[in-house]
Motif scaffolding. Structure first.
Motif, PDB file in Angstrom:
ATOM      1  N   VAL A 125       0.879  -1.177   0.000  1.00 27.48           N
ATOM      2  CA  VAL A 125       0.000   0.000   0.000  1.00 27.48           C
ATOM      3  C   VAL A 125       0.908   1.215   0.000  1.00 27.48           C
ATOM      4  O   VAL A 125       1.736   1.378   0.895  1.00 27.48           O
ATOM      5  CB  VAL A 125      -0.908   0.021   1.251  1.00 27.48           C
ATOM      6  CG1 VAL A 125      -1.714   1.295   1.301  1.00 27.48           C
ATOM      7  CG2 VAL A 125      -1.807  -1.195   1.278  1.00 27.48           C
ATOM      8  N   GLY A 126       0.764   2.091  -0.993  1.00 29.34           N
ATOM      9  CA  GLY A 126       1.633   3.258  -1.092  1.00 29.34           C
ATOM     10  C   GLY A 126       1.213   4.393  -0.193  1.00 29.34           C
ATOM     11  O   GLY A 126       2.026   5.002   0.492  1.00 29.34           O
ATOM     12  N   ASN A 127      -0.088   4.700  -0.206  1.00 28.58           N
ATOM     13  CA  ASN A 127      -0.598   5.770   0.647  1.00 28.58           C
ATOM     14  C   ASN A 127      -2.093   5.595   0.868  1.00 28.58           C
ATOM     15  O   ASN A 127      -2.761   4.886   0.124  1.00 28.58           O
ATOM     16  CB  ASN A 127      -0.291   7.149   0.058  1.00 28.58           C
ATOM     17  CG  ASN A 127      -0.899   7.353  -1.302  1.00 28.58           C
ATOM     18  OD1 ASN A 127      -2.096   7.219  -1.487  1.00 28.58           O
ATOM     19  ND2 ASN A 127      -0.081   7.653  -2.280  1.00 28.58           N
ATOM     20  N   ILE A 128      -2.565   6.239   1.911  1.00 26.25           N
ATOM     21  CA  ILE A 128      -4.004   6.256   2.176  1.00 26.25           C
ATOM     22  C   ILE A 128      -4.395   7.652   2.658  1.00 26.25           C
ATOM     23  O   ILE A 128      -3.568   8.388   3.207  1.00 26.25           O
ATOM     24  CB  ILE A 128      -4.439   5.204   3.222  1.00 26.25           C
ATOM     25  CG1 ILE A 128      -3.774   5.448   4.569  1.00 26.25           C
ATOM     26  CG2 ILE A 128      -4.185   3.803   2.739  1.00 26.25           C
ATOM     27  CD1 ILE A 128      -4.340   4.588   5.690  1.00 26.25           C
ATOM     28  N   TYR A 129      -5.628   8.013   2.420  1.00 26.91           N
ATOM     29  CA  TYR A 129      -6.212   9.242   2.935  1.00 26.91           C
ATOM     30  C   TYR A 129      -7.279   8.856   3.940  1.00 26.91           C
ATOM     31  O   TYR A 129      -8.105   7.983   3.658  1.00 26.91           O
ATOM     32  CB  TYR A 129      -6.846  10.062   1.815  1.00 26.91           C
ATOM     33  CG  TYR A 129      -5.851  10.747   0.915  1.00 26.91           C
ATOM     34  CD1 TYR A 129      -5.487  12.069   1.144  1.00 26.91           C
ATOM     35  CD2 TYR A 129      -5.272  10.082  -0.158  1.00 26.91           C
ATOM     36  CE1 TYR A 129      -4.578  12.708   0.318  1.00 26.91           C
ATOM     37  CE2 TYR A 129      -4.356  10.702  -0.991  1.00 26.91           C
ATOM     38  CZ  TYR A 129      -4.022  12.021  -0.745  1.00 26.91           C
ATOM     39  OH  TYR A 129      -3.120  12.652  -1.560  1.00 26.91           O
ATOM     40  N   ILE A 130      -7.263   9.495   5.098  1.00 25.48           N
ATOM     41  CA  ILE A 130      -8.254   9.224   6.130  1.00 25.48           C
ATOM     42  C   ILE A 130      -9.006  10.517   6.427  1.00 25.48           C
ATOM     43  O   ILE A 130      -8.380  11.575   6.616  1.00 25.48           O
ATOM     44  CB  ILE A 130      -7.585   8.682   7.407  1.00 25.48           C
ATOM     45  CG1 ILE A 130      -6.880   7.368   7.090  1.00 25.48           C
ATOM     46  CG2 ILE A 130      -8.612   8.503   8.524  1.00 25.48           C
ATOM     47  CD1 ILE A 130      -6.159   6.750   8.250  1.00 25.48           C
ATOM     48  N   GLN A 131     -10.311  10.417   6.461  1.00 28.89           N
ATOM     49  CA  GLN A 131     -11.137  11.587   6.757  1.00 28.89           C
ATOM     50  C   GLN A 131     -10.834  12.107   8.164  1.00 28.89           C
ATOM     51  O   GLN A 131     -10.713  11.330   9.106  1.00 28.89           O
ATOM     52  CB  GLN A 131     -12.624  11.225   6.653  1.00 28.89           C
ATOM     53  CG  GLN A 131     -13.065  10.800   5.268  1.00 28.89           C
ATOM     54  CD  GLN A 131     -12.995  11.945   4.281  1.00 28.89           C
ATOM     55  OE1 GLN A 131     -13.357  13.078   4.580  1.00 28.89           O
ATOM     56  NE2 GLN A 131     -12.500  11.648   3.094  1.00 28.89           N
ATOM     57  N   LYS A 132     -10.742  13.433   8.306  1.00 32.96           N
ATOM     58  CA  LYS A 132     -10.460  14.029   9.613  1.00 32.96           C
ATOM     59  C   LYS A 132     -11.551  13.692  10.630  1.00 32.96           C
ATOM     60  O   LYS A 132     -11.257  13.522  11.807  1.00 32.96           O
ATOM     61  CB  LYS A 132     -10.304  15.537   9.497  1.00 32.96           C
ATOM     62  CG  LYS A 132      -8.990  15.939   8.887  1.00 32.96           C
ATOM     63  CD  LYS A 132      -8.837  17.447   8.901  1.00 32.96           C
ATOM     64  CE  LYS A 132      -7.465  17.838   8.403  1.00 32.96           C
ATOM     65  NZ  LYS A 132      -7.308  19.299   8.379  1.00 32.96           N
ATOM     66  N   LYS A 133     -12.784  13.563  10.183  1.00 32.61           N
ATOM     67  CA  LYS A 133     -13.875  13.262  11.110  1.00 32.61           C
ATOM     68  C   LYS A 133     -13.720  11.872  11.736  1.00 32.61           C
ATOM     69  O   LYS A 133     -14.278  11.589  12.780  1.00 32.61           O
ATOM     70  CB  LYS A 133     -15.233  13.409  10.435  1.00 32.61           C
ATOM     71  CG  LYS A 133     -15.476  12.450   9.304  1.00 32.61           C
ATOM     72  CD  LYS A 133     -16.803  12.734   8.647  1.00 32.61           C
ATOM     73  CE  LYS A 133     -16.992  11.846   7.433  1.00 32.61           C
ATOM     74  NZ  LYS A 133     -18.229  12.158   6.743  1.00 32.61           N
TER      75      LYS A 133
END
Length: 59
Positions: free
Chosen positions: A32-40
């Motif tokens: 897995v290169g990168n992930i985005y996680i919601q701030k909420k």
């Protein structure tokens, strides 16, 4: 029943956008290169590192 293999990836916080935190893998050949996680999803703020465990789902 056969046990599924488990892959662990360490991700480091690299960027913050308006609504997300971006984490990048610390190894170039990580699955897995990168992930985005919601701030909420992280109301207390983003930790500097995450450990992500991936396990294949058996049919």
């Amino acid at each position: 029943m056969q046990e599924a293999s488990l892959v662990t990836v360490v991700l480091k916080l690299t960027r913050e956008t308006k609504n997300t935190y971006r984490y990048d893998a610390s190894e170039d050949d990580a699955p897995v290169g990168n992930i985005y996680i919601q701030k909420k999803a992280m109301p207390s703020g983003a930790p500097p590192e995450l450990e992500l465990q991936l396990r294949a789902k058996s049919p």
